[in-house]
Design a protein around this motif. Sequence first.
Motif, PDB file in Angstrom:
ATOM      1  N   SER A  13       4.722  -0.759   7.544  1.00 31.19           N
ATOM      2  CA  SER A  13       5.414  -2.181   7.282  1.00 31.19           C
ATOM      3  C   SER A  13       5.367  -1.619   5.067  1.00 31.19           C
ATOM      4  CB  SER A  13       4.738  -3.384   7.494  1.00 31.19           C
ATOM      5  OG  SER A  13       3.567  -3.867   6.285  1.00 31.19           O
ATOM      6  N   PHE A  14       6.402  -3.108   4.886  1.00 35.87           N
ATOM      7  CA  PHE A  14       6.466  -2.861   3.180  1.00 35.87           C
ATOM      8  C   PHE A  14       5.524  -3.434   2.581  1.00 35.87           C
ATOM      9  CE2 PHE A  14       9.532  -3.553   0.073  1.00 35.87           C
ATOM     10  CZ  PHE A  14      10.038  -2.304  -0.858  1.00 35.87           C
ATOM     11  N   TRP A  15       5.081  -5.033   3.543  1.00 37.64           N
ATOM     12  CA  TRP A  15       4.380  -5.355   2.402  1.00 37.64           C
ATOM     13  C   TRP A  15       2.705  -3.786   2.374  1.00 37.64           C
ATOM     14  CZ3 TRP A  15       2.870  -8.784  -0.631  1.00 37.64           C
ATOM     15  CH2 TRP A  15       2.228  -9.402  -0.938  1.00 37.64           C
ATOM     16  N   ARG A  16       2.563  -3.512   3.248  1.00 33.73           N
ATOM     17  CA  ARG A  16       1.442  -2.864   3.583  1.00 33.73           C
ATOM     18  C   ARG A  16       1.152  -1.993   2.227  1.00 33.73           C
ATOM     19  NH1 ARG A  16      -2.324  -1.404   7.795  1.00 33.73           N
ATOM     20  NH2 ARG A  16      -2.727   0.324   7.584  1.00 33.73           N
ATOM     21  N   THR A  17       2.561  -1.109   2.190  1.00 32.20           N
ATOM     22  CA  THR A  17       2.792  -0.079   1.419  1.00 32.20           C
ATOM     23  C   THR A  17       2.662  -0.405  -0.585  1.00 32.20           C
ATOM     24  OG1 THR A  17       4.212   0.772   2.883  1.00 32.20           O
ATOM     25  CG2 THR A  17       4.708   1.543   0.476  1.00 32.20           C
ATOM     26  N   VAL A  18       3.656  -2.072  -1.082  1.00 25.78           N
ATOM     27  CA  VAL A  18       2.685  -2.449  -1.655  1.00 25.78           C
ATOM     28  C   VAL A  18       1.622  -2.420  -1.848  1.00 25.78           C
ATOM     29  CG1 VAL A  18       3.559  -4.874  -2.797  1.00 25.78           C
ATOM     30  CG2 VAL A  18       5.218  -3.653  -1.605  1.00 25.78           C
ATOM     31  N   LYS A  19       1.057  -3.149  -1.202  1.00 22.72           N
ATOM     32  CA  LYS A  19      -1.067  -3.306  -0.736  1.00 22.72           C
ATOM     33  C   LYS A  19      -1.399  -2.104  -1.469  1.00 22.72           C
ATOM     34  CE  LYS A  19      -2.618  -5.500   1.724  1.00 22.72           C
ATOM     35  NZ  LYS A  19      -2.928  -6.367   3.193  1.00 22.72           N
ATOM     36  N   ALA A  20      -0.936  -0.894  -0.624  1.00 26.23           N
ATOM     37  CA  ALA A  20      -1.565   0.024  -1.162  1.00 26.23           C
ATOM     38  C   ALA A  20      -1.292   0.519  -2.757  1.00 26.23           C
ATOM     39  CB  ALA A  20      -1.114   1.239   0.319  1.00 26.23           C
ATOM     40  N   VAL A  21      -0.681   0.205  -2.910  1.00 28.99           N
ATOM     41  CA  VAL A  21       0.376   1.195  -4.308  1.00 28.99           C
ATOM     42  C   VAL A  21       0.004   0.420  -5.539  1.00 28.99           C
ATOM     43  CG1 VAL A  21       2.249   1.587  -5.646  1.00 28.99           C
ATOM     44  CG2 VAL A  21       3.320   2.041  -3.172  1.00 28.99           C
ATOM     45  N   ALA A  22      -0.071  -0.730  -4.907  1.00 24.90           N
ATOM     46  CA  ALA A  22      -0.885  -2.145  -6.245  1.00 24.90           C
ATOM     47  C   ALA A  22      -2.226  -1.554  -6.329  1.00 24.90           C
ATOM     48  CB  ALA A  22      -0.924  -3.219  -6.092  1.00 24.90           C
ATOM     49  N   TRP A  23      -2.491  -1.857  -4.971  1.00 23.24           N
ATOM     50  CA  TRP A  23      -4.310  -0.940  -5.003  1.00 23.24           C
ATOM     51  C   TRP A  23      -4.220   0.416  -6.457  1.00 23.24           C
ATOM     52  CZ3 TRP A  23      -8.067  -4.101  -5.268  1.00 23.24           C
ATOM     53  CH2 TRP A  23      -8.751  -4.825  -4.488  1.00 23.24           C
ATOM     54  N   SER A  24      -3.752   1.477  -5.994  1.00 22.11           N
ATOM     55  CA  SER A  24      -3.476   2.873  -6.241  1.00 22.11           C
ATOM     56  C   SER A  24      -3.678   2.344  -7.883  1.00 22.11           C
ATOM     57  CB  SER A  24      -2.295   3.198  -5.706  1.00 22.11           C
ATOM     58  OG  SER A  24      -2.720   3.422  -4.518  1.00 22.11           O
ATOM     59  N   PHE A  25      -2.347   1.295  -8.486  1.00 20.11           N
ATOM     60  CA  PHE A  25      -2.454   1.757 -10.033  1.00 20.11           C
ATOM     61  C   PHE A  25      -3.402   0.620 -10.167  1.00 20.11           C
ATOM     62  CE2 PHE A  25       1.774   2.096  -9.189  1.00 20.11           C
ATOM     63  CZ  PHE A  25       2.205   2.202 -10.665  1.00 20.11           C
ATOM     64  N   VAL A  26      -4.418   0.090 -10.121  1.00 15.61           N
ATOM     65  CA  VAL A  26      -5.778   0.144  -9.971  1.00 15.61           C
ATOM     66  C   VAL A  26      -6.744   0.877  -9.759  1.00 15.61           C
ATOM     67  CG1 VAL A  26      -7.107  -2.001  -9.782  1.00 15.61           C
ATOM     68  CG2 VAL A  26      -4.359  -2.890  -9.625  1.00 15.61           C
ATOM     69  N   GLY A  27      -6.480   2.008  -9.464  1.00 19.41           N
ATOM     70  CA  GLY A  27      -7.631   2.538  -9.373  1.00 19.41           C
ATOM     71  C   GLY A  27      -8.381   2.734  -8.474  1.00 19.41           C
ATOM     72  N   LEU A  28      -8.426   1.301  -8.083  1.00 22.88           N
ATOM     73  CA  LEU A  28      -9.779   0.490  -6.424  1.00 22.88           C
ATOM     74  C   LEU A  28      -9.212   1.007  -5.155  1.00 22.88           C
ATOM     75  CD1 LEU A  28     -10.858  -2.763  -8.133  1.00 22.88           C
ATOM     76  CD2 LEU A  28     -11.396  -0.302  -8.475  1.00 22.88           C
ATOM     77  N   ARG A  29      -9.085   2.294  -4.679  1.00 22.04           N
ATOM     78  CA  ARG A  29      -9.524   2.492  -3.401  1.00 22.04           C
ATOM     79  C   ARG A  29     -10.630   3.259  -2.652  1.00 22.04           C
ATOM     80  NH1 ARG A  29      -5.895  -0.115   0.026  1.00 22.04           N
ATOM     81  NH2 ARG A  29      -4.832   0.957   1.319  1.00 22.04           N
ATOM     82  N   ALA A  30     -11.004   2.632  -1.530  1.00 21.48           N
ATOM     83  CA  ALA A  30     -12.078   2.720  -0.858  1.00 21.48           C
ATOM     84  C   ALA A  30     -10.998   3.825   0.410  1.00 21.48           C
ATOM     85  CB  ALA A  30     -11.905   2.009   0.587  1.00 21.48           C
TER      86      ALA A  30
END
Length: 71
Positions: A13-30
């Motif tokens: 989903s587009f919202w799930r993609t936005v969340k994934a990109v946002a976490w990637s920008f912050v650098g905190l991704r499990a």
Amino acid sequence: MSSMAAASAKKPSFWRTVKAVAWSFVGLRARGDYEEDVKNLNPLHIIVVGLIAVVVFVAVLVLLAKWMVAR
């Protein structure tokens, strides 16, 4: 029926993609979340959201710099 509910929950989903990109920008991704995103997200959505996020980030920085200089 539970397998259908699980399959629909994993649908890209587009919202799930936005969340994934946002976490990637912050650098905190499990690592597990990253691997799940790689399997489930649409690469075109990731590129579009990433480019929009970069434009918004740069615009915020420019506006912040102009505001600080104007003071």
